[in-house]
Design an enzyme around this catalytic site. Structure first.
Site: not given
Ligand code: EPZ
Length: 416
Positions: A22-23, A116, A121, A304, A397
């Protein structure tokens, strides 16, 4: 609203064949906007998020065909420069469409995705990185982006955000000059994105490490690609076998993607043997405690897979402490698991304690989020009696036909 009914007690045994991640498929579908041509993607999972992304790409003018897990996307003509609020609220990861669209169009509007269940996020890392590439961004309910040219730049990420790393790559592949990302996310899905855009003719290197370099190119061509296997879906089904005392053969894996999960399952007492392209898991008679498990960026234990391991440890010997370092609200499955007789205690946003119990019993529960819902299914597979699991749209999803897959492996599961 649909729900699952699961009667626990059956061992989950057999051979598993899982489609793409998915990711990974989501950023690949977005990257198909870049070549203004045809992208053919194989091994596509038929999950709700893919259908949402299809709707998003169609809403801006792409022609799309999906047949037998093969996606054909024609991005020759974009007819719209705005992503509808409904889509962004439904799938917040659609924010990465911004990077690909601004690569093609001088003015793009996208709704602020908002938080969410698992956390606020924020998207500050996304927007500040795109500003570094010369994109003017006005924030508000609608994020308004304008640019003359996209100019390559050095970008240092405060934290290795997966989505922000993807957004930068998507915006920079046709930029003027070189873009360097320092403290980039190292997840396997970034490597898959690099391979995909390089097949189009992009010049991206370093994915899988914390330093990625993108040399801007003028033109990109049609591409054909197969999505990497879904390490999180595979890990989830491995836990299904482990928690029910079963046996699982997985036909195809990418070994380095699975190792953080496999090493933890081995600590819990599972026997894991690698085959030519896959692996075989044999579950333990009794689940050993793993004492302490901290989620972190790849190649550490993935966030995850945290909820699924909590479910397993509800039946582990002794106590296990979980430390969730990536998201601030990712223990909502704990109170639901306690309804089934588990003994979990959320100590803070980032710490939960699990005391192993002898057995679980059926209960009526509600999915709090995607992976928390998967954890409830895992617990129901072993809980005595028939469990009812609500709000299963969260699970759909990210897992294709999970009831069919589990029933083929011996479960007694109905979707109503
Ligand atoms: C991706 O989300 C994945 N989703 C998530 O999978 C996964 O848990 C996550 O990466 C971490 O590996 C997809 O790829 C579609 P991040 P993403 O930006 O990109 C903070 C699942 O269950 N952050 O690495 O949104 C954020 O709040 C889903 O399949 C900021 O502060 O994750 C979080 O605490 C859930 N500012 C941390 O970084 C930003 O601009 C990691 O988020 C962006 C993120």
């Amino acid at each position: 609203m649909s729900k699952y009914l699961i009667t626990g007690g059956n061992k989950i045994c057999g051979t598993l064949s899982i489609k793409g991640a998915k990711n990974s498929i989501l950023p690949l579908m977005v990257a198909s906007l870049l070549n203004e041509s045809i992208s053919i993607i194989h091994n596509v999972p038929l999950i709700a998020d893919v259908y949402t992304m299809i709707d998003i790409l169609k809403s801006i003018g792409c022609k799309i065909d999906l047949d037998d897990h093969v996606l054909v996307i024609d991005s020759s003509n974009l007819t719209f420069n705005k992503i509808d609020e409904g889509y962004v609220k439904k799938m917040r990861s659609s924010i990465i469409v911004l990077g690909a669209m601004i690569s093609r169009l001088e003015h793009v509007e996208i709704y602020e995705p908002g938080g969410c269940a698992i956390g606020k996020r924020p998207i500050d890392l996304h927007l500040n990185s795109l500003r570094k590439l010369g994109i003017e961004i006005e924030e508000g309910a609608i994020i308004d982006c304008k640019r003359k040219e996209i100019i390559g730049s050095d970008i240092i990420l405060n934290s290795p955000s997966v989505g922000a790393t993807e957004n930068i790559i998507l915006a920079a592949v046709k930029a003027k000059g070189i873009t360097r990302i320092y403290n980039a996310a190292k997840e396997p899905e970034i490597e898959d994105l690099q391979e995909f855009v390089n097949k189009m003719g992009a010049k991206v290197s370093g994915a899988g490490s914390d330093f990625i370099e993108i040399q801007g190119v003028d033109k990109l061509d049609k591409v054909e690609h197969t999505v990497i296997p879904d390490r999180i879906a595979i890990g989830t089904y491995m836990v299904a076998s482990a928690i029910t005392g079963g046996y699982l053969e997985v036909d195809k894996i990418v070994r380095p993607h699975m190792e953080p999960i496999n090493n933890t399952l081995i600590k819990a007492g599972c026997d894991i043997e690698y085959t030519k392209e896959g692996l075989i898991l044999k579950s333990p008679k009794k689940i050993s405690t793993i004492n302490f498990l901290k989620t972190d960026i790849h190649p550490n234990y993935p966030t995850d897979m945290q909820a699924q391991m909590v479910a397993l440890m509800t039946l582990g010997e002794g106590k296990t402490i979980f430390c969730e370092t990536i998201f601030e609200n990712r223990f909502m499955h704990c109170k639901e698991l306690n309804k089934m007789g588990a003994d979990t205690q959320v100590i803070s946003n980032h710490i939960c304690k699990v005391n192993g119990v002898e057995k679980l019993h059926a209960a009526k529960t509600t999915c709090p989020d995607l992976r928390g819902g998967a954890a409830l299914i895992l617990a129901a597979l072993v809980g005595e009696g028939q469990s009812e699991i609500n709000n299963i749209y969260h699970v759909e999803r990210g897992y294709e036909n999970i009831e069919g897959v589990l029933n083929n492996l011996g479960a007694d599961m109905t979707k109503i």
